[in-house]
Design an enzyme around this catalytic site. Structure first.
Site, PDB file in Angstrom:
ATOM      1  N   ASP A  30       0.816  -1.221   0.000  1.00  0.00           N
ATOM      2  CA  ASP A  30       0.000   0.000   0.000  1.00  0.00           C
ATOM      3  C   ASP A  30       0.848   1.269   0.000  1.00  0.00           C
ATOM      4  O   ASP A  30       0.824   2.065   0.935  1.00  0.00           O
ATOM      5  CB  ASP A  30      -0.945   0.004   1.205  1.00  0.00           C
ATOM      6  CG  ASP A  30      -1.833  -1.228   1.267  1.00  0.00           C
ATOM      7  OD1 ASP A  30      -2.291  -1.671   0.199  1.00  0.00           O
ATOM      8  OD2 ASP A  30      -2.056  -1.752   2.370  1.00  0.00           O
ATOM      9  N   GLU A 204     -13.164  -0.541  -6.581  1.00  0.00           N
ATOM     10  CA  GLU A 204     -13.076  -1.490  -5.479  1.00  0.00           C
ATOM     11  C   GLU A 204     -12.599  -0.815  -4.195  1.00  0.00           C
ATOM     12  O   GLU A 204     -13.284  -0.843  -3.186  1.00  0.00           O
ATOM     13  CB  GLU A 204     -12.127  -2.642  -5.846  1.00  0.00           C
ATOM     14  CG  GLU A 204     -12.016  -3.719  -4.784  1.00  0.00           C
ATOM     15  CD  GLU A 204     -13.251  -4.588  -4.668  1.00  0.00           C
ATOM     16  OE1 GLU A 204     -13.437  -5.206  -3.606  1.00  0.00           O
ATOM     17  OE2 GLU A 204     -14.027  -4.662  -5.636  1.00  0.00           O
ATOM     18  N   GLU A 323      23.879   6.609   5.358  1.00  0.00           N
ATOM     19  CA  GLU A 323      23.347   5.603   6.267  1.00  0.00           C
ATOM     20  C   GLU A 323      23.475   4.217   5.637  1.00  0.00           C
ATOM     21  O   GLU A 323      23.183   4.035   4.452  1.00  0.00           O
ATOM     22  CB  GLU A 323      21.892   5.902   6.597  1.00  0.00           C
ATOM     23  CG  GLU A 323      21.680   7.204   7.353  1.00  0.00           C
ATOM     24  CD  GLU A 323      22.421   7.231   8.677  1.00  0.00           C
ATOM     25  OE1 GLU A 323      22.342   6.238   9.427  1.00  0.00           O
ATOM     26  OE2 GLU A 323      23.095   8.239   8.954  1.00  0.00           O
TER      27      GLU A 323
END
Length: 452
Positions: A30, A204, A323
């Site tokens: 999502d 939907e 990082e």
């Protein structure tokens, strides 16, 4: 754990070169992208390993400056953030307004047993987020909030399955004016579904609303199941909507899909999810991204899933601190919160590696430094170019430091790292876990002065 049970299948050469899915050490779903301050921040759900349902307990944040190397910012929002929520950390979206970040998410209300929309707020795109209200913002049993702020400052919240709703948000982004309004789901507006008299249109779930060149777009997951991605357009934020067709056909091994679209550095990007990782499927999904261009008339072309993903937008600078959890592709690793702040890469075993794409070494690097820790006897960080077995340009030994969060900085010389290359940090050593790595940085070599 995902990295141990599943990643061995991902170290085959064809998978190791792929950039989709964009996260490999946890399942993600999502996608909701947000462009802020020169980066794309990606807000996702998190499917638990081995799920046989939508078992989701927290949300994750990732960011990128180049669309291929993604930084893991961990989980700044979870079900525990909402004292009134009991389950189902499902699909949400974050937006920025007035220097604050608002994350709208659907969760199950413990008191009613229904799905409700909560809102969390933070002062940074990576959180930490806190519950803005201590209660649902809106609740009617439906899911999948999408937020859009129009040019005049009016904000709208859209959500719904099986219906489609909107409400006008106030400027505080945590309250609304009027009542929720149901958008008419007509076949002219949302296409025709066959075989289900209770769902006459293709709509939907998973709406994604935005505006481009004066036209409003509503992209959504269509039909079920399996879903595809479709879209409609309108002259205004509440319609009337006209169905425009398919964005992404039914593909991949997930029976759901979920859209997110942004423009970044002059290009347009479509985010979605599939089940492409080892062990992936409808309940163990992974987010991916494709670059696309609108047609001249503003329509969206048909986009298909790839395992190569979007091309890199720029390069990565190795001469500033990077990082370790900024990764284009990771094999065998996990991430965790670091005692020094942020996240670190851990659970590293012999042969695991990280890929960082498009590293701009320029005229050359002379040394490499890394912030490391080891609760064992340590190991070696091999710096390789082009592939996990490519040319070695440096090796940094990592000693035992007395603890997995007992950090030290190691340095080693580098030779042969020039131009723009894909960098692989390959970890070697004995059995068991070797080391953790928090960040790394190269030092440039002495540049020759060109004759005038």
């Amino acid at each position: 754990m995902l990295a141990f049970a599943l990643v061995p299948a991902a170290v085959q050469p064809s998978a190791a070169r792929a950039d989709n899915p964009i996260v490999q050490h946890v399942y993600t779903a999502d996608p909701a992208p947000l462009v802020h301050d020169g980066r794309v921040y990606l807000y996702t759900g998190h499917d638990e390993d081995g799920s046989t349902y939508f078992t989701m307990k927290d949300w994750r944040v990732w960011s990128s400056a180049d669309m291929v190397n993604w930084t893991d910012h961990g989980s700044p929002l979870s079900l525990a953030t909402f004292s009134w929520a009991s389950a189902d950390a499902w699909a949400g979206q974050a937006v920025q307004r007035g220097g604050r970040f608002y994350w709208y998410v659907p969760v199950k209300n413990r008191a009613t047993g229904r799905m409700a929309i909560g809102v969390a707020v933070a002062d940074s795109p990576t959180g930490p987020f806190r519950d803005a209200l201590g209660r649902p913002l809106v609740e009617n049993g439906e899911i999948d909030p999408s937020v859009f702020i129009d040019d005049n400052g009016q904000a709208y919240l859209y959500w719904g399955n099986p219906n489609l709703w909107y409400v006008k948000l106030n400027a505080d982004m945590t309250s609304y004016s009027g009542s929720p309004t149901r958008i008419p789901l007509t076949t002219a507006g949302f296409g025709t579904r066959t075989g289900d008299p209770n769902r006459p249109t293709l709509y939907e779930e998973g709406p994604w609303v935005y505006k481009r060149n004066g036209l409003y777009y509503l992209v959504f997951a269509a039909k079920c199941c399996s879903e595809f991605i479709a879209y409609s357009t309108a002259p205004g934020p509440t319609g009337p909507w006209t169905y425009r067709g398919t964005v992404m056909p039914t593909q991949g091994s997930s029976f759901t899909n979920h859209p997110g679209i942004v423009d970044f550095k002059g290009n347009s990007y479509f985010f979605y999810h599939n089940g492409a990782l080892p062990g992936g499927g409808g309940y163990t999904r992974s987010v991916a991204v494709e670059r696309f261009s609108y047609n001249a008339d503003g329509t969206i072309p048909t986009i298909t899933m790839t395992n190569t993903g979007a091309p890199q937008a720029g390069t990565l600078n190795p001469y500033v601190r990077q990082e370790a959890e900024t990764i284009a592709w990771g094999s065998g690793i996990e991430t965790e919160p670091a005692a020094e702040g942020g996240m670190n890469v851990g659970w590293i075993e012999n042969g695991d590696h990280l890929k960082v794409k498009g590293v701009a070494f320029g005229s050359g690097a002379s040394s490499f430094a890394a912030r490391v820790a080891s609760g064992s006897s340590g190991g070696t960080v091999e710096l390789r170019l082009g592939s996990p077995n490519g040319t070695v340009v440096g090796r940094c030994g990592v000693p035992g430091t007395g603890g997995w969060q007992t950090w030290t900085t190691v340095n080693c010389p580098v030779s042969g790292a020039t131009g723009t290359q894909d960098l692989y940090l390959r970890f070697t050593g004995g059995s068991g876990y070797l080391l953790n790595i928090n960040w790394w940085q190269f030092t440039a070599g002495t540049a020759l002065t060109a004759p005038r």
